[in-house]
Design a protein around this motif. Structure first.
Motif, PDB file in Angstrom:
ATOM      1  N   ARG A 176      -1.324   3.231   2.489  1.00  0.00           N
ATOM      2  CA  ARG A 176      -2.849   2.676   2.418  1.00  0.00           C
ATOM      3  C   ARG A 176      -3.213   1.677   3.302  1.00  0.00           C
ATOM      4  O   ARG A 176      -2.604   0.626   2.856  1.00  0.00           O
ATOM      5  CB  ARG A 176      -3.354   2.879   0.874  1.00  0.00           C
ATOM      6  N   VAL A 177      -3.695   1.895   4.243  1.00  0.00           N
ATOM      7  CA  VAL A 177      -4.356   0.813   5.298  1.00  0.00           C
ATOM      8  C   VAL A 177      -5.517   0.870   5.285  1.00  0.00           C
ATOM      9  O   VAL A 177      -6.365   1.836   5.876  1.00  0.00           O
ATOM     10  CB  VAL A 177      -3.292   0.874   6.721  1.00  0.00           C
ATOM     11  N   ASN A 178      -6.236  -0.211   5.067  1.00  0.00           N
ATOM     12  CA  ASN A 178      -7.787  -0.496   5.484  1.00  0.00           C
ATOM     13  C   ASN A 178      -8.568   0.575   4.947  1.00  0.00           C
ATOM     14  O   ASN A 178      -9.475   1.259   5.389  1.00  0.00           O
ATOM     15  CB  ASN A 178      -7.954  -0.507   7.037  1.00  0.00           C
ATOM     16  N   GLY A 179      -8.113   0.961   3.738  1.00  0.00           N
ATOM     17  CA  GLY A 179      -9.047   2.052   2.994  1.00  0.00           C
ATOM     18  C   GLY A 179      -8.582   3.370   3.485  1.00  0.00           C
ATOM     19  O   GLY A 179      -9.366   4.455   2.982  1.00  0.00           O
ATOM     20  N   ARG A 180      -7.645   3.572   4.543  1.00  0.00           N
ATOM     21  CA  ARG A 180      -7.373   4.972   4.801  1.00  0.00           C
ATOM     22  C   ARG A 180      -5.915   5.265   4.307  1.00  0.00           C
ATOM     23  O   ARG A 180      -5.140   4.486   4.279  1.00  0.00           O
ATOM     24  CB  ARG A 180      -7.329   5.076   6.318  1.00  0.00           C
ATOM     25  N   THR A 181      -5.621   6.423   4.065  1.00  0.00           N
ATOM     26  CA  THR A 181      -4.188   6.912   3.687  1.00  0.00           C
ATOM     27  C   THR A 181      -3.602   7.763   4.639  1.00  0.00           C
ATOM     28  O   THR A 181      -4.026   8.736   4.953  1.00  0.00           O
ATOM     29  CB  THR A 181      -4.307   7.738   2.396  1.00  0.00           C
ATOM     30  N   TYR A 182      -2.464   7.342   4.872  1.00  0.00           N
ATOM     31  CA  TYR A 182      -1.628   7.894   6.017  1.00  0.00           C
ATOM     32  C   TYR A 182      -0.269   8.360   5.341  1.00  0.00           C
ATOM     33  O   TYR A 182       0.330   8.042   4.645  1.00  0.00           O
ATOM     34  CB  TYR A 182      -1.119   7.026   7.107  1.00  0.00           C
ATOM     35  N   GLY A 218       0.818  -1.357   0.109  1.00  0.00           N
ATOM     36  CA  GLY A 218       0.107  -0.245  -0.075  1.00  0.00           C
ATOM     37  C   GLY A 218       0.751   1.151  -0.055  1.00  0.00           C
ATOM     38  O   GLY A 218       0.220   2.405   0.362  1.00  0.00           O
TER      39      GLY A 218
END
Length: 64
Positions: free
Chosen positions: A28-34, A9
Motif C-alpha cells: 500500500r502506497v499513498n492510499g493505493r494497493t499494488y 505498507g
C-alpha cells in the motif's frame, strides 16, 4: 484466512486461488494497493521483500 502486516505498507494474506492455497503479497502506497505477487511457500516471501521477523498478525478490521 490470515493476514499479516510488515512495515512500509506490506500486507501478506493467506488465500485460495484456483483451488490452491497461496500467499498474496501486496504493498500500500499513498492510499493505493499494488500486487507484488503470489507465493506457494513461506520461504518465497523473501523474494518479494518480506522479512518474516517483521510480520505482525493483522486483525479483521485492520484493512479499513
Amino acid at each position: 484466512m490470515g493476514q499479516w502486516r510488515a512495515p512500509g505498507g506490506i500486507l501478506v494474506e493467506a488465500i485460495i486461488l484456483d483451488d490452491r492455497p497461496l500467499l498474496r503479497v501486496s504493498h500500500r502506497v499513498n492510499g493505493r494497493t499494488y500486487l507484488r505477487g503470489y507465493c506457494k511457500t513461506v520461504s518465497e516471501l523473501d523474494e518479494h521483500g518480506v522479512d518474516l521477523g517483521e510480520l505482525v498478525e493483522a486483525g479483521p478490521l485492520d484493512h479499513l
